[in-house]
Design an enzyme around this catalytic site. Structure first.
Site, PDB file in Angstrom:
ATOM      1  N   ASP A  74       0.857  -1.193   0.000  1.00  0.00           N
ATOM      2  CA  ASP A  74       0.000   0.000   0.000  1.00  0.00           C
ATOM      3  C   ASP A  74       0.894   1.245   0.000  1.00  0.00           C
ATOM      4  O   ASP A  74       1.831   1.353   0.784  1.00  0.00           O
ATOM      5  CB  ASP A  74      -0.880  -0.033   1.265  1.00  0.00           C
TER       6      ASP A  74
ATOM      7  N   ASP B 161      -4.200   2.297  -4.747  1.00  0.00           N
ATOM      8  CA  ASP B 161      -2.813   2.280  -4.253  1.00  0.00           C
ATOM      9  C   ASP B 161      -2.521   1.061  -3.391  1.00  0.00           C
ATOM     10  O   ASP B 161      -1.587   1.062  -2.625  1.00  0.00           O
ATOM     11  CB  ASP B 161      -2.532   3.556  -3.447  1.00  0.00           C
ATOM     12  N   GLU B 162      -3.338   0.030  -3.534  1.00  0.00           N
ATOM     13  CA  GLU B 162      -3.239  -1.081  -2.602  1.00  0.00           C
ATOM     14  C   GLU B 162      -3.481  -2.397  -3.328  1.00  0.00           C
ATOM     15  O   GLU B 162      -4.419  -2.501  -4.118  1.00  0.00           O
ATOM     16  CB  GLU B 162      -4.326  -0.871  -1.534  1.00  0.00           C
TER      17      GLU B 162
HETATM   18  P1  TTP Z   1      -5.338   4.957   1.568  1.00  0.00           P
HETATM   19  O1  TTP Z   1      -4.318   3.932   1.172  1.00  0.00           O
HETATM   20  O2  TTP Z   1      -6.418   4.528   2.506  1.00  0.00           O
HETATM   21  O3  TTP Z   1      -4.624   6.208   2.253  1.00  0.00           O
HETATM   22  P2  TTP Z   1      -3.245   6.889   1.898  1.00  0.00           P
HETATM   23  O4  TTP Z   1      -2.498   6.155   0.858  1.00  0.00           O
HETATM   24  O5  TTP Z   1      -3.495   8.338   1.593  1.00  0.00           O
HETATM   25  O6  TTP Z   1      -2.468   6.840   3.291  1.00  0.00           O
HETATM   26  P3  TTP Z   1      -1.873   5.549   4.019  1.00  0.00           P
HETATM   27  O7  TTP Z   1      -2.122   4.370   3.131  1.00  0.00           O
HETATM   28  O8  TTP Z   1      -0.416   5.825   4.171  1.00  0.00           O
HETATM   29  O9  TTP Z   1      -2.586   5.475   5.316  1.00  0.00           O
HETATM   30  O10 TTP Z   1      -6.035   5.550   0.289  1.00  0.00           O
HETATM   31  C1  TTP Z   1      -5.333   5.744  -0.926  1.00  0.00           C
HETATM   32  C2  TTP Z   1      -5.806   6.984  -1.650  1.00  0.00           C
HETATM   33  O11 TTP Z   1      -7.202   6.900  -1.913  1.00  0.00           O
HETATM   34  C3  TTP Z   1      -5.617   8.234  -0.836  1.00  0.00           C
HETATM   35  O12 TTP Z   1      -4.325   8.817  -1.011  1.00  0.00           O
HETATM   36  C4  TTP Z   1      -6.712   9.131  -1.360  1.00  0.00           C
HETATM   37  C5  TTP Z   1      -7.796   8.179  -1.795  1.00  0.00           C
HETATM   38  N1  TTP Z   1      -8.862   8.198  -0.788  1.00  0.00           N
HETATM   39  C6  TTP Z   1      -9.990   8.983  -1.015  1.00  0.00           C
HETATM   40  O13 TTP Z   1     -10.111   9.628  -2.052  1.00  0.00           O
HETATM   41  N2  TTP Z   1     -10.964   9.025  -0.048  1.00  0.00           N
HETATM   42  C7  TTP Z   1     -10.863   8.335   1.130  1.00  0.00           C
HETATM   43  O14 TTP Z   1     -11.762   8.405   1.996  1.00  0.00           O
HETATM   44  C8  TTP Z   1      -9.700   7.502   1.347  1.00  0.00           C
HETATM   45  C9  TTP Z   1      -9.545   6.730   2.624  1.00  0.00           C
HETATM   46  C10 TTP Z   1      -8.735   7.478   0.365  1.00  0.00           C
HETATM   47 MG    MG Z   2      -2.232   4.108   0.962  1.00  0.00          MG
END
Ligand code: TTP
Ligand code: MG
Length: 410
Positions: free
Chosen positions: A13, A108-109
Site C-alpha cells: 500500500d 494504491d493497494e
Molecule cells: P489509503 O491507502 O487509505 O490512504 P493513503 O495512501 O493516503 O495513506 P496511508 O495508506 O499511508 O494510510 O487511500 C489511498 C488513496 O485513496 C488516498 O491517497 C486518497 C484516496 N482516498 C480517497 O479519495 N478518499 C478516502 O476516503 C480515502 C480513505 C482514500
Molecule cells: Mg495508501
C-alpha cells in the site's frame, strides 16, 4: 489455527498516496502538512493528507473546514485524479511482473499471492522486499509492505509496517502478533460492535479469544461468526485476479445545498451518464445500483437495488437511480449537499434474460454515443435533463460539465 498449506501473501500500500504524489511533483512541499481534496473554504472532504498533517489530527474523510481548523497552516490542494491514476497504473505494472496473482484492492493497494511462484523465488521474503524497493524506485513514492499467510494478516502487517516499512508475520507468530492489537484493527468490527464489545470489557483482539463462537453468534448473528474467525487470523479468501473492479461510482458535492428536485435529477442523470461510460469502457454490467444522498446536516442515506439481469445502459440505470433517489428523498425537508450513484457486483458477460428478447440495440447505441463523443467531446451528446446543468456549471466541450468535486472512487 491456519490453513494446512501456508500461503505467502504480500499486501502492499502506497503511503499517503495522493499527498505523496503532490510532494513528488512539487518537492518544496516535502515535510509540510499537505491536504488533498479541496481548498480550506470549500465544501467537501479531505481525500487524504500527508503524515505531517496527520499529526494535527487531520484524516481522510474529514470536512475541509475542520481540517483547516485543526491545521491552519496546512497546504490544501484540489488534486488531479488523472495524475494519480497514471501513478497507480505504473505501480500495478510493476506488481504484475512478479506474479499473475495480483488483486487490486484500491488505487494504491494490492494483494499478491506468491505461493504458486515458488520455483521462481528461492526466498519469498527477499522477493517481497525487492518488490517494495522496486515500487519505490520506479514510482518515486514510499510504500509499506505486510506479509502473512492470508489477506487479513498481510493487511494487518502492512498497518504495522507504516510508514515506509516492511513487516512479515513469521509462521507460528500469528497469535503473538494479533493478541495485543486493538479490536478496531479488524475490518469486520464496525463502530456499533465495538461499543458492545467494549461494554464487555473487550479491548484487544486477544480478549476476543475467550468468547465462544456461540456467544459471538448470539450477540452479532452472522457477523459474530466472522469476528470469531477474523480475531484468530483465519481467512481463506483467495487473491482475486479478475481485472474487473468491484464497483464504479460517481458522486459530487454541490456548489450550494440543493432543494430543487429537477436540478437534483439533472445531476443524477449526469452522474449516471459518467458511470455508464465507465461501465462500457470496462465492458462490465452491474447487478447492483446504489444511490447515495448527503443532507445539509451531513446525514447520509443509501438505497440500493439488486438486479438479477445486470445492466449497463444509461436509460436503464438512470431509471433505477431515479426511482431509488425519489424513494430516498421523498418527504425530506432538508436540502442535499451531495448525490452519488454506484454500480457494483459487476460482471463481464451479460447473461441472457429469461424475460426479455435478446437485443444488442443498447450496446450499439452506447458505442455510437462513445464514437461521437470521442470526436466532438463528452458534451456533444447530452440528454435534455442533463442540459439543465448548463445554468450551474462551466461547460467544457471535451470534459462536459465541470462539477465541483470529481468522483475519486474507481
Ligand atoms: P489509503 O491507502 O487509505 O490512504 P493513503 O495512501 O493516503 O495513506 P496511508 O495508506 O499511508 O494510510 O487511500 C489511498 C488513496 O485513496 C488516498 O491517497 C486518497 C484516496 N482516498 C480517497 O479519495 N478518499 C478516502 O476516503 C480515502 C480513505 C482514500
Ligand atoms: Mg495508501
Amino acid at each position: 489455527m491456519l490453513n494446512a498449506q501456508r500461503r505467502f501473501i504480500v499486501h502492499i500500500d502506497i503511503d499517503a498516496f495522493f499527498a505523496a504524489v503532490e510532494v513528488l511533483l512539487n518537492p518544496s512541499l516535502a515535510g509540510k502538512p499537505v491536504i488533498v481534496g479541496g481548498l480550506p473554504h470549500e465544501r467537501g472532504v479531505a481525500s487524504t493528507c500527508s503524515y505531517e498533517a496527520r499529526k494535527f489530527g487531520v484524516h481522510a474523510g474529514m470536512s475541509l473546514r475542520n481540517a483547516s481548523k485543526l491545521c491552519p497552516h496546512g497546504i490544501f490542494i484540489r488534486g488531479n485524479y488523472q495524475v494519480y491514476q497514471s501513478f497507480s497504473d505504473r505501480f500495478f505494472r510493476i506488481l504484475h511482473e512478479y506474479t499473475p496473482d495480483v488483486e487490486d484492492a484500491s488505487l494504491d493497494e494490492a494483494y499478491l499471492d506468491l505461493t504458486r511462484c515458488r520455483p521462481l523465488y528461492p526466498s519469498f521474503s527477499r522477493t517481497a522486499r525487492e518488490i517494495k524497493a522496486r515500487a519505490e524506485r520506479e514510482t518515486g513514492l514510499k510504500v509499506s509492505v505486510g506479509v502473512g499467510p492470508n489477506k487479513i494478516l498481510a493487511k494487518l502487517a502492512t498497518k504495522r509496517a507504516k510508514p515506509a516499512g516492511y513487516f512479515e508475520i513469521e509462521p507460528g507468530c500469528e497469535e503473538e502478533f494479533l493478541r495485543g492489537l486493538p479490536i478496531d484493527a479488524l475490518p469486520g468490527i464496525g463502530p456499533k460492535s465495538q461499543v458492545i464489545l467494549r461494554m464487555l470489557n473487550i479491548q484487544k483482539i486477544g480478549d476476543l479469544w475467550g468468547l465462544p463462537r456461540t456467544t459471538l453468534h448470539s450477540i452479532f448473528g452472522l457477523g459474530g461468526d466472522d469476528i470469531y474467525l477474523q480475531s484468530r487470523g483465519i481467512d481463506s479468501r483467495p487473491v482475486v485476479t479478475s481485472g474487473i473492479p468491484k464497483s464504479v461510482s460517481r458522486e459530487t458535492t454541490f456548489l450550494q445545498d440543493l432543494w430543487d428536485r429537477r436540478l437534483l435529477l439533472a445531476h443524477l442523470a449526469y452522474l449516471c451518464d459518467r458511470l455508464t461510460l465507465a461501465l462500457r469502457q470496462g465492458h462490465s454490467y452491474a447487478h447492483i445500483i446504489e444511490v447515495k444522498a448527503r443532507y445539509s446536516d451531513f446525514q447520509t442515506e443509501i438505497r440500493r437495488r439488486l438486479m438479477i439481469t445486470p445492466r449497463q445502459e444509461m436509460g436503464d440505470i438512470y431509471k433505477i437511480a431515479e426511482e431509488l433517489f425519489l424513494e430516498l428523498y421523498a418527504g425530506s425537508r432538508l436540502a442535499l449537499r451531495l448525490v452519488g450513484v454506484k454500480a457494483s457486483d459487476l460482471t463481464r458477460a451479460r447473461p441472457l434474460s429469461l424475460f426479455e428478447p435478446y437485443s444488442e440495440k443498447y450496446e450499439r447505441l452506447g458505442a455510437a454515443v462513445d464514437r461521437v463523443r470521442e470526436k466532438y467531446g463528452f458534451g456533444s451528446v447530452l440528454t435534455v435533463r442533463e442540459k439543465m446543468l448548463d445554468a450551474v456549471y462551466p461547460f467544457e466541450r471535451n470534459r462536459g460539465f465541470v462539477l465541483k468535486t470529481a468522483s475519486l472512487t474507481k
